[in-house]
Design a protein around this motif. Structure first.
Motif: not given
Ligand code: GLU
Length: 290
Positions: A6-12, A42-44, A203-205, A207-209, A221-223, A225-227
């Protein structure tokens, strides 16, 4: 079976709020009960919005919430060459083209079109890129590239979808309309998305994959809004030959007015609540985690 990852991936780019706390704690809970691993990323990649003090606050706030993650956390800014490699593979397959218009020019062109008929929008409600630069001639393209003009690299969505074929994903949570189980991906709904920029090879997309694959993430596992972003992630995974994870999109934490949290405030910021004497257990209760 290897342990689930699992991972939590916040942007600072701001301080954590209750929505982040919910996502982080849910990931950590699911990892714990399944005997899995919990990673932090850390999605920076956006240097204009990310700041060291926000990153330091992420570590501090998550630790205060009682979470522990494998160290070191992966920082995207340290892995730009991974994203560049992935980008090069898409470029080599002719799936990417540069577009040179400014945001204002694109907005104006769409406004012109919208005088005649409604213009298609992506799942987030933003108008689709008209695809103008796709039909630049090779000469025009190299002239613009040589001129030093700024550009964005876009995915040729129609070609990418043809190349990848039909796609779906396993949804263990729920989409905004209750979508669950096997969900059909619809990347075309996003149009020719930006996949990198002249100054940033990702880009976000993208880097995430790349990161989910490099880190061996098996459960995203994420919000909610990213569905629908998951459609794009499945497409890029397929084009790049990367493994797919299972997804669990969770409900969003809302403020007193019912709005999705976008920045931390006195009422919703993890730091602010901590300063006010709120305990991590109170936060768990407030966001509905047992
Ligand atoms: N960094 C993204 C955000 O803070 C989340 C990315 C993800 O969970 O795929 O909204």
């Amino acid at each position: 079976m290897p342990p689930a990852v699992f991972r939590f991936a916040p942007s600072p780019n701001g301080y954590l709020h209750l929505g982040h706390a919910f996502s982080a704690m849910l990931n950590a809970d699911l990892a714990r009960v399944s005997g899995g691993r919990f990673l932090l990323r850390i999605e920076d990649i956006d240097p204009t919005r990310c700041r060291p003090e926000f990153e330091a606050a992420i570590y501090e706030d998550l630790a205060w919430l009682g979470l522990s993650w494998e160290r070191p956390a992966r920082r995207q800014s340290e892995h730009l060459s991974d994203y560049r490699d992935a980008l090069e593979r898409l470029v080599a397959r002719g799936l990417v083209y540069p577009s040179f218009e400014s945001r204002a020019e694109i907005t104006r062109a769409i406004a012109e079109q919208e005088k005649k008929a409604p213009w298609p929008r992506d799942p987030d409600g933003a108008p689709l890129y008209p695809g103008t630069a796709r039909s630049l001639t090779p000469e025009e393209r190299s002239r613009l590239l040589q001129s030093g003009a700024p550009y964005a690299l876009r995915l040729d969505m129609a070609m990418a979808c043809r190349t990848a074929g039909p796609l779906s994903w396993t949804e263990r949570g729920q989409g905004p309309r209750g979508e669950t189980g096997t969900v059909t991906a619809d990347p075309a709904a996003w149009g020719d998305i930006i996949i990198a920029r002249k100054e940033t090879p990702t880009s976000y997309h993208l880097a995430v994959v790349v990161d989910d694959a490099v880190q061996g993430v098996s459960e995203v596992v994420r919000g909610q809004d990213l569905f629908w972003s998951t459609s794009v992630h499945r497409l890029l995974q397929e084009l790049l030959g990367l493994p797919q994870a299972a997804y669990r999109h969770h409900r969003l934490i809302r403020d007193a007015a019912g709005q999705k949290l976008s920045k931390s405030t006195d009422a919703t910021g993890v730091r602010e609540l901590r300063a006010a004497g709120v305990r991590p257990a109170d936060i768990r209760r407030r966001i509905g985690l047992a």
